[in-house]
Design an enzyme around this catalytic site. Structure first.
Site, PDB file in Angstrom:
ATOM      1  CE  LYS A 110      -3.978  -2.094  -0.086  1.00  0.00           C
ATOM      2  NZ  LYS A 110      -3.533  -3.474  -0.214  1.00  0.00           N
TER       3      LYS A 110
HETATM    4  C1  LIG Z   1     -10.063  -3.047  -1.635  1.00  0.00           C
HETATM    5  C2  LIG Z   1      -9.405  -3.718  -0.466  1.00  0.00           C
HETATM    6  N1  LIG Z   1     -10.109  -3.909   0.648  1.00  0.00           N
HETATM    7  C3  LIG Z   1      -9.572  -4.495   1.716  1.00  0.00           C
HETATM    8  C4  LIG Z   1      -8.273  -4.931   1.737  1.00  0.00           C
HETATM    9  C5  LIG Z   1      -7.748  -5.678   2.910  1.00  0.00           C
HETATM   10  O1  LIG Z   1      -6.655  -5.099   3.533  1.00  0.00           O
HETATM   11  P1  LIG Z   1      -5.590  -6.003   4.307  1.00  0.00           P
HETATM   12  O2  LIG Z   1      -4.815  -6.766   3.292  1.00  0.00           O
HETATM   13  O3  LIG Z   1      -4.781  -5.000   5.056  1.00  0.00           O
HETATM   14  O4  LIG Z   1      -6.354  -6.883   5.227  1.00  0.00           O
HETATM   15  C6  LIG Z   1      -7.490  -4.739   0.591  1.00  0.00           C
HETATM   16  C7  LIG Z   1      -6.135  -5.177   0.540  1.00  0.00           C
HETATM   17  O5  LIG Z   1      -5.214  -5.403   0.392  1.00  0.00           O
HETATM   18  C8  LIG Z   1      -8.072  -4.138  -0.549  1.00  0.00           C
HETATM   19  O6  LIG Z   1      -7.362  -3.967  -1.682  1.00  0.00           O
END
Ligand SMILES: Cc1ncc(COP(=O)(O)O)c(C=O)c1O
Length: 384
Positions: A187
């Site tokens: 990210k």
């Molecule tokens: C659109 C979206 N929502 C939620 C997430 C979930 O985040 P995490 O990987 O930190 O749990 C991501 C992740 O990478 C994402 O691209």
């Protein structure tokens, strides 16, 4: 094949500022669990960035979504509208609270949930909408909020991929009841694994914080009025985020430069379509994506990915349509969902290496390899 080229990854972490210094400070202070100055500093700074009253740090972006749904008391039997073109976490979180994700197609002009398609998906069970600011492009929040208000639905923005994106000049994260963010390694800002919920409502913020901390009453230690979860972020992780926050503008600028180099190289190439950007949107330069039109380019998106891989360049396919995946496809079929835009984007989209440390030389290698393939396709067409 013996590859002479060094691997170019699709994403990579850049912790070259004060991240290490602050992490060492957190370790030396012994405050490495879920209390400490870096946590409160980060929560304050992040709320400021998103222009919200509160930011609640949590251990990842999936948990942030789960927590938002718990906070809104979403239950078994409820339905929540989500796009099918997203990372699976958006729909998984809906299932965690026993509710059902109902899929809405995306708008080809934004690649985000299409407001024109929302009403057809609403039933008596629908409780809310989770638009996703996909690939750094904000969803059309005014239109979505209007429809939600007419039908008495809540809205939660999934802003995991869109930190610092602007909708009509204002940062995402403040356009609905709550918004959720991810600080995973790929990210814009990262601490390895982390997330946040942003919101303005004071009593909801207290509920979210209570749920995050095992249900403990924030004003009475070790008294638990509700069943909660351990969804906390550590002070150690927050120390890294504080280092990243200092460099936010630098990170955004570097990534914007990478986006514009790709755009310039591909904008006139037949068969490559660039990500659109609505006139009211300012894109967050998360991960560069484009579409490969098989007919015009001369080969498929998958063939492009394979070719780049041969030259040691990692890419990522666009998200697989969630309504086609085993956990969701039966229910989607029963609802007779038709999501042609999602399917087209899912099958033709590719993400290219995007990270601050990507050198111009390496980016040129990505561009030149892709353009070489295009030349080969043109040559093949000529002699056919
Ligand atoms: C659109 C979206 N929502 C939620 C997430 C979930 O985040 P995490 O990987 O930190 O749990 C991501 C992740 O990478 C994402 O691209």
């Amino acid at each position: 094949m013996n590859n002479i080229f060094e691997r170019i990854p699709v994403a990579s972490v850049d912790l070259s500022g004060n991240e290490e210094k602050y992490a060492v400070e957190a370790i030396k202070s012994t405050w490495i669990s879920s209390t400490g100055k870096f946590l409160s500093q980060f929560e304050n700074e992040f709320a400021n960035l998103c222009q919200t009253k509160h930011a609640v740090a949590v251990c990842n972006g999936t948990v942030a979504l789960h927590l938002a749904l718990l906070g809104l008391d979403v239950r078994p039997g409820d339905e929540v509208l989500v796009p099918s073109l997203t990372y699976i976490a958006t729909a998984n979180a809906v299932r965690y609270v026993g509710a059902e994700p109902v899929f809405v197609d995306v708008d080809p002009e934004t690649w985000c949930m299409d407001p024109k398609k929302i009403e057809a998906a609403i039933t008596r069970r629908t409780k809310g909408i989770i638009p996703v600011h996909l690939l750094g492009h904000p969803a059309d929040m005014d239109e979505i909020n209007k429809i939600a208000a007419v039908h008495g639905l809540w809205v939660v923005e999934d802003a995991a991929e869109a930190l610092d994106a602007k909708y009509k000049g204002k940062p995402v994260g403040s356009f609905s009841k709550m918004a959720t963010f991810s600080f995973f390694g790929n990210k814009l800002l990262t601490c390895g694994e982390g997330g946040a919920v942003t919101l303005n409502d004071d009593s909801l913020a207290t509920r979210i914080k209570t749920l995050r901390g095992q249900g403990m009453d924030p004003t009475r230690r070790y008294y638990f009025p509700i069943t909660g979860y351990n969804f906390r972020l550590t002070n150690l992780a927050a120390s890294i985020l504080c280092g990243q926050m200092e460099r936010k503008n630098e990170i955004v600028e570097k990534r914007k430069m990478i986006f514009s180099r790709y755009d310039n190289a591909f904008k006139n190439i037949k068969g490559i379509k660039l990500q659109p950007c609505a006139k009211w949107a300012e894109l967050s330069p998360w991960m560069y994506a484009c579409l490969i039109d098989e007919n015009d380019f001369g080969c498929s998106r998958n063939a492009v990915m394979e070719y780049l891989n041969k030259f040691n360049i990692e890419t990522r396919p666009m998200f697989i349509s969630l309504h086609k995946l085993p956990p969701f496809r039966e229910e989607s079929l029963q609802r007779c969902e038709s999501l042609p835009e999602t399917e087209y984007l899912s099958e033709s989209g590719v993400m290219l290496p995007t990270y601050t440390m990507l050198s111009e030389t390496d980016q040129n290698r990505v561009i030149d390899t892709l353009l070489d393939l295009k030349k080969q396709m043109l040559h093949r067409k000529k002699i056919a």
